[in-house]
Design an enzyme around this catalytic site. Sequence first.
Site, PDB file in Angstrom:
ATOM      1  N   SER A 235       0.835  -1.197   0.000  1.00 46.41           N
ATOM      2  CA  SER A 235       0.000   0.000   0.000  1.00 46.41           C
ATOM      3  C   SER A 235       0.878   1.260   0.000  1.00 46.41           C
ATOM      4  CB  SER A 235      -0.942  -0.055   1.210  1.00 46.41           C
ATOM      5  OG  SER A 235      -1.936   0.940   1.136  1.00 46.41           O
TER       6      SER A 235
ATOM      7  N   ASP B 216      -9.317  -4.425  -5.610  1.00 47.79           N
ATOM      8  CA  ASP B 216      -8.807  -3.521  -4.579  1.00 47.79           C
ATOM      9  C   ASP B 216      -9.668  -2.245  -4.567  1.00 47.79           C
ATOM     10  OD1 ASP B 216      -7.309  -1.733  -2.996  1.00 47.79           O
ATOM     11  OD2 ASP B 216      -5.400  -2.544  -3.687  1.00 47.79           O
TER      12      ASP B 216
ATOM     13  N   HIS C  54      -7.385  -5.583  -1.347  1.00 47.25           N
ATOM     14  CA  HIS C  54      -6.188  -4.796  -1.062  1.00 47.25           C
ATOM     15  C   HIS C  54      -5.227  -5.505  -0.110  1.00 47.25           C
ATOM     16  CE1 HIS C  54      -3.910  -1.074  -0.582  1.00 47.25           C
ATOM     17  NE2 HIS C  54      -4.029  -1.147   0.736  1.00 47.25           N
TER      18      HIS C  54
END
Length: 442
Positions: A242, A334, A369
């Site tokens: 991320s 995601d 994600h």
Amino acid sequence: MDRKQCCVKLSVQPSRGLVDEKFSVLVHNAPPGSQLTVHAVYQCEDGHTWEAFAHYIANATGTVNVSEDPSLGGTYSGVEPMGLLWSFRPAPGSKPGLRMRKVNVQTPMEVTLSVYQGHQTEGFITQAPQAAVLVERWYVAPGVRRVPITEDGLTATLFLPSGPGPFPGLLDLWGGGGQLVEYRAALLASHGFAALTLDYLTPKITLETGKMVDNQYFETAFRVLQQHPQVLDCRIGMLGLSFGASVTLKMAAYSEVVKLRCVACVSGSHVQPVDGSVEEMLQFFNRNVEKTRFNEENQVIWRDLLLPVPTDPALKVDVGRLQCPVMLVVGEDDQNWPAYESAQDMKEMMEKAGNSHLLTILSYPNAGHLIEPPYTPHARASSFTTVQKPQTVMALWGGDTLPHSRAQEDAWRKMLAFLRENLYGSTKPAAASFSHLQQGDD
């Protein structure tokens, strides 16, 4: 309980192992053709309880083999050898937004597996199981050492593999939630890498001064890892998830200090002000806050904040500069980060620059994600506290449980192979195992 029920046996092998290690679950001596429920329960360090269960029919010899027999219902169905772990969900009555994360990696996850008569769906806590086994799942293999790092203003932990070394190094960066998160680095050390996990959003120095770290903080962490006597100074990689992937790509492309053998980015993007500090990167993302969306359950969708992918070269890392192998792990569902669109743009940029031979993209339909180590329960949404102007929201991460779980298993296996190939080369690390602890351990 009649005599036959007393004879039901449950065995799990190995009963002590790494969290990414498969186990086999066997039920013996059940009445042939009987309905059975195999149940798993785990209490987290935060006191919350997670459970999974599956319905089976004993075969003609009174046996159920979870690795080979189909579940007829429960928290998963079909043949799923590790379904009792990846389908964990918060027990009924739990508060919403939970995510399972191990805090103290020096203790195991203690999972209780049990067998119940009939096809049950609730009330396990009030019933006596026919058989039960306690299973230990560890992030640290025997001999892995945990070394807190506070020098040079860092808030970090180094995990060293078992043995004298020296070992290849890996700098491990998590995302926008901050904190010092250790479990992935511990598991990587169990696979032969000296892994340094770094808190860069909420480190001690930021809490004391109120100032966010600059880019030199990451270079300092790299130097500390590089100069450690048990680390091979010319064999260091970087892994980011991320927001950590944003930092990883910036360092790999522009730092004169951080010289990497390879880079792995999970659910990340190259979109950012290329000259920006951590604080300026966060401000850039927040500039598009009006693009925030909410689903019908009022869960926050942030993926649009970086879309469309800009054409302005000042607003995305020039991945054409990268000179080491890069692996991108992408969940195509995601909802937090535009990982899929970013990966496609990075591929185009690298093709134009002539370095696309260095790029590997692992892209998974219906994965979200939070692509974590294998058998980590899927959190489609969870409670998330932002670092700047702290507020707690319910963040939508995306993904469907079965494909997401498949993606976690596949991506971890391929990422370990990628890291071994690029950081070890011809010398292979010794496989970590608990097998020598298994003797006399039923």
